[in-house]
Design a protein around this motif. Structure first.
Motif, short mmCIF file in Angstrom:
data_model
loop_
_atom_site.label_atom_id
_atom_site.label_comp_id
_atom_site.label_asym_id
_atom_site.label_seq_id
_atom_site.Cartn_x
_atom_site.Cartn_y
_atom_site.Cartn_z
N SER A 167 17.28 22.55 0.09
CA SER A 167 18.43 21.95 0.73
C SER A 167 17.71 21.84 2.41
O SER A 167 16.42 21.89 2.57
CB SER A 167 19.55 23.74 1.60
OG SER A 167 18.39 24.31 1.69
N PRO A 168 18.43 20.95 3.47
CA PRO A 168 17.27 20.62 4.81
C PRO A 168 16.71 22.52 5.11
O PRO A 168 16.08 22.29 6.44
CB PRO A 168 18.95 20.32 5.87
CG PRO A 168 19.68 19.81 4.79
CD PRO A 168 19.43 20.66 3.54
N ALA A 169 17.84 23.06 5.04
CA ALA A 169 16.61 24.67 5.72
C ALA A 169 15.83 25.00 4.93
O ALA A 169 14.98 25.27 5.11
CB ALA A 169 18.41 25.74 5.58
N ASP A 170 15.66 24.41 3.34
CA ASP A 170 14.77 25.41 2.60
C ASP A 170 13.53 23.51 3.04
O ASP A 170 12.21 24.59 3.00
CB ASP A 170 15.10 24.99 1.71
CG ASP A 170 15.36 25.05 0.99
OD1 ASP A 170 15.93 26.80 1.14
OD2 ASP A 170 16.54 25.41 -0.20
N LEU A 171 13.46 22.46 3.66
CA LEU A 171 12.92 21.71 3.85
C LEU A 171 12.22 22.36 5.33
O LEU A 171 11.01 22.48 5.22
CB LEU A 171 13.21 20.76 3.64
CG LEU A 171 13.47 20.00 2.69
CD1 LEU A 171 14.20 18.39 2.80
CD2 LEU A 171 12.74 20.12 1.36
N GLY A 324 6.60 19.08 -7.27
CA GLY A 324 6.47 17.77 -7.03
C GLY A 324 7.36 17.17 -7.80
O GLY A 324 8.09 16.32 -6.84
N HIS A 325 8.43 17.69 -8.30
CA HIS A 325 9.71 16.57 -8.79
C HIS A 325 10.94 16.46 -8.15
O HIS A 325 12.19 16.30 -7.88
CB HIS A 325 10.40 17.05 -10.13
CG HIS A 325 11.05 15.76 -10.76
ND1 HIS A 325 10.57 14.30 -10.78
CD2 HIS A 325 12.46 15.96 -10.95
CE1 HIS A 325 11.65 13.55 -11.67
NE2 HIS A 325 12.38 14.29 -11.20
N SER A 326 10.69 18.31 -7.55
CA SER A 326 12.23 18.19 -6.20
C SER A 326 12.09 17.27 -5.51
O SER A 326 13.22 16.80 -5.20
CB SER A 326 11.47 19.57 -5.74
OG SER A 326 11.84 21.05 -6.66
N ALA A 327 11.09 16.56 -4.87
CA ALA A 327 11.55 15.88 -3.55
C ALA A 327 12.58 14.40 -4.13
O ALA A 327 13.60 13.93 -4.04
CB ALA A 327 10.05 15.34 -3.76
N ARG A 328 12.37 14.35 -5.66
CA ARG A 328 13.31 13.27 -5.73
C ARG A 328 14.67 13.80 -6.23
O ARG A 328 15.84 12.99 -5.78
CB ARG A 328 12.35 12.92 -6.93
CG ARG A 328 11.05 12.00 -6.79
CD ARG A 328 10.26 11.67 -7.98
NE ARG A 328 11.47 10.84 -9.49
CZ ARG A 328 11.56 9.17 -8.98
NH1 ARG A 328 11.13 9.10 -7.84
NH2 ARG A 328 12.55 8.63 -9.73
N LEU A 334 21.20 14.94 -1.82
CA LEU A 334 21.43 14.66 0.43
C LEU A 334 22.38 14.04 0.66
O LEU A 334 23.26 13.85 1.61
CB LEU A 334 20.06 15.93 1.01
CG LEU A 334 19.52 17.01 0.56
CD1 LEU A 334 18.32 17.20 1.25
CD2 LEU A 334 20.30 17.74 1.06
N GLY A 335 21.74 12.82 -0.26
CA GLY A 335 22.07 11.95 -0.09
C GLY A 335 23.49 11.49 -0.19
O GLY A 335 24.41 10.95 0.38
N ILE A 336 24.17 12.28 -1.01
CA ILE A 336 26.12 11.87 -1.90
C ILE A 336 25.89 12.79 -0.74
O ILE A 336 27.40 12.17 -0.55
CB ILE A 336 25.38 12.09 -3.91
CG1 ILE A 336 24.69 11.19 -4.31
CG2 ILE A 336 27.17 12.24 -3.90
CD1 ILE A 336 25.50 9.76 -4.31
#
Length: 378
Positions: A167-171, A324-328, A334-336
């Motif tokens: 999520s944005p908060a995670d990032l 690393g795959h979490s980014a994809r 998030l986009g949807i």
């Protein structure tokens, strides 16, 4: 009588035919003359050379993986021969054998669904490379057999599981967390290891940009400074070709928060690494040791993946498999949720139109869109 003897005796020489005699009486058309076709011979030679070239440029990791898949295909045939009393050739790639292969991997080997899917791809590729026919309906049937297995939670536990989205908060928590590693309770030394500032800036830029382009570890590792171009709207990133996938150009805009903005994070890291002596025309992301010394060779794909997982660890994000795959996955979900167009998200991450993984991410992002329980008076 030879042609030379015919000339010596004054006889007319026999007509010379550019042909090859088929001497095997058991062969079809035995006793006939096969006329040599130079064009066909050249085409056949080119096809052979092309197959060898395509095999040579395939990454070693992929070749080794497919070879392992083919070995397991042979082990499956050993097992099948014991069950049925008849051994089938490895070239027998049919709906029946492929579905049985899925069942074998699931019930006998007890492989996780993700591994079974990879085996299907590997055996299909290797069989075709060896000249065997693999009809499309065969792979379709195998994936139909696999579909319910992928939905089974107990089977999912067999493997490491899928990479979690963020999520944005995670990032933000990952970007802003103190970059330090505390000792394990059993460790003799109680020293807290702190990540150098240059490494922290690199990880911030790497993780933010990785989400922005839905980058694979290999793609991010191959980026050079010249591939990341500043434009008025943000950055235009030329993502390189990896494993035969087409290269792509991804637009990346400014973010809402400084700590997770791909543009500002990249600018801050680039300024710091150039000040530390990095080549302005060199790799985009460089290794940094525990004392803050910057390397000259590019960061490896494994190093790219560890950067994101390490940041999640520092932020205390436990209980989920963050890799690393979490980014994809994160870019799509998030986009949807933000109403982004599906076709643009797909192009941004370089997914194929029929990628089942991509559409799984789309479904995850749209899970609460017009949810059945929303606004019904509960």
């Amino acid at each position: 009588m030879t042609i030379a003897e015919q000339y010596e005796t004054g006889l007319e020489p026999l007509e010379v035919v550019d042909a090859e005699l088929v001497e095997d009486d058991a062969a079809p058309g035995a006793g006939t003359v096969a006329v040599h076709d130079p064009a066909a011979a050249v085409l056949q030679a080119l096809d052979t050379d092309a197959k060898q070239y395509l095999e040579d440029i395939r990454p070693k990791k992929t070749r080794d993986g497919y070879a392992r898949d083919w070995k397991i295909w042979g082990e499956f045939h050993d097992w099948l021969a014991e069950q049925k009393g008849t051994r089938l050739p490895l070239s027998t790639v049919t709906v029946g054998t492929f579905v049985a292969f899925v069942v074998y991997l699931d019930q006998v080997v007890e492989a996780p669904p993700t591994t079974i899917e990879r085996r299907i791809t590997g055996v299909t590729s290797e069989a075709r490379r060896r000249g065997f026919t693999v009809p499309k309906e065969v792979t379709v049937a195998a994936r139909r057999a696999l579909k319910p297995l992928r939905l089974d939670k107990e089977r999912q536990k067999r493997g490491r599981g899928q990479a979690a989205s963020l999520s944005p908060a995670d990032l933000r928590a990952m970007a802003e967390a103190p970059h330090e590693r505390k000792p394990l309770p059993t460790a003799r030394s109680r020293r807290v290891y702190r990540v150098p500032e240059l490494a922290r800036l690199r990880d911030q830029a790497l993780n933010a940009l990785k989400v922005g382009v839905a980058g694979r570890n290999e793609e991010m590792a191959l980026l050079d400074d010249c591939d990341i171009v500043a434009v008025d709207e943000g950055l235009m990133v030329s993502v390189p070709s990896v494993k035969g996938r087409p290269a792509r150009k991804d637009p990346v805009t400014y973010g809402e928060h400084r700590s997770t903005c791909p543009v500002r994070c990249w600018q801050a890291y680039r300024a710091a690494k150039l000040a530390a002596g990095a080549d302005p025309d060199g790799p985009a992301f460089l290794p940094v040791d525990q004392w803050g010394h910057q390397g000259t060779k590019r960061l490896s794909p494994d190093g790219v993946g560890r950067a994101l997982a390490r940041s999640a660890e520092y932020a205390g994000l436990t209980g989920r498999r963050i890799t690393g795959h979490s980014a994809r996955r994160t870019l799509v979900t998030l986009g949807i949720k933000s109403g982004k167009r599906v076709d643009k998200l797909r192009r941004q991450g370089g997914w194929s139109p029929n990628s089942p993984v991509f559409w799984e991410y789309v479904d995850e992002g749209a899970a609460f869109e017009d949810a059945p329980t929303e606004g019904i008076g509960l």
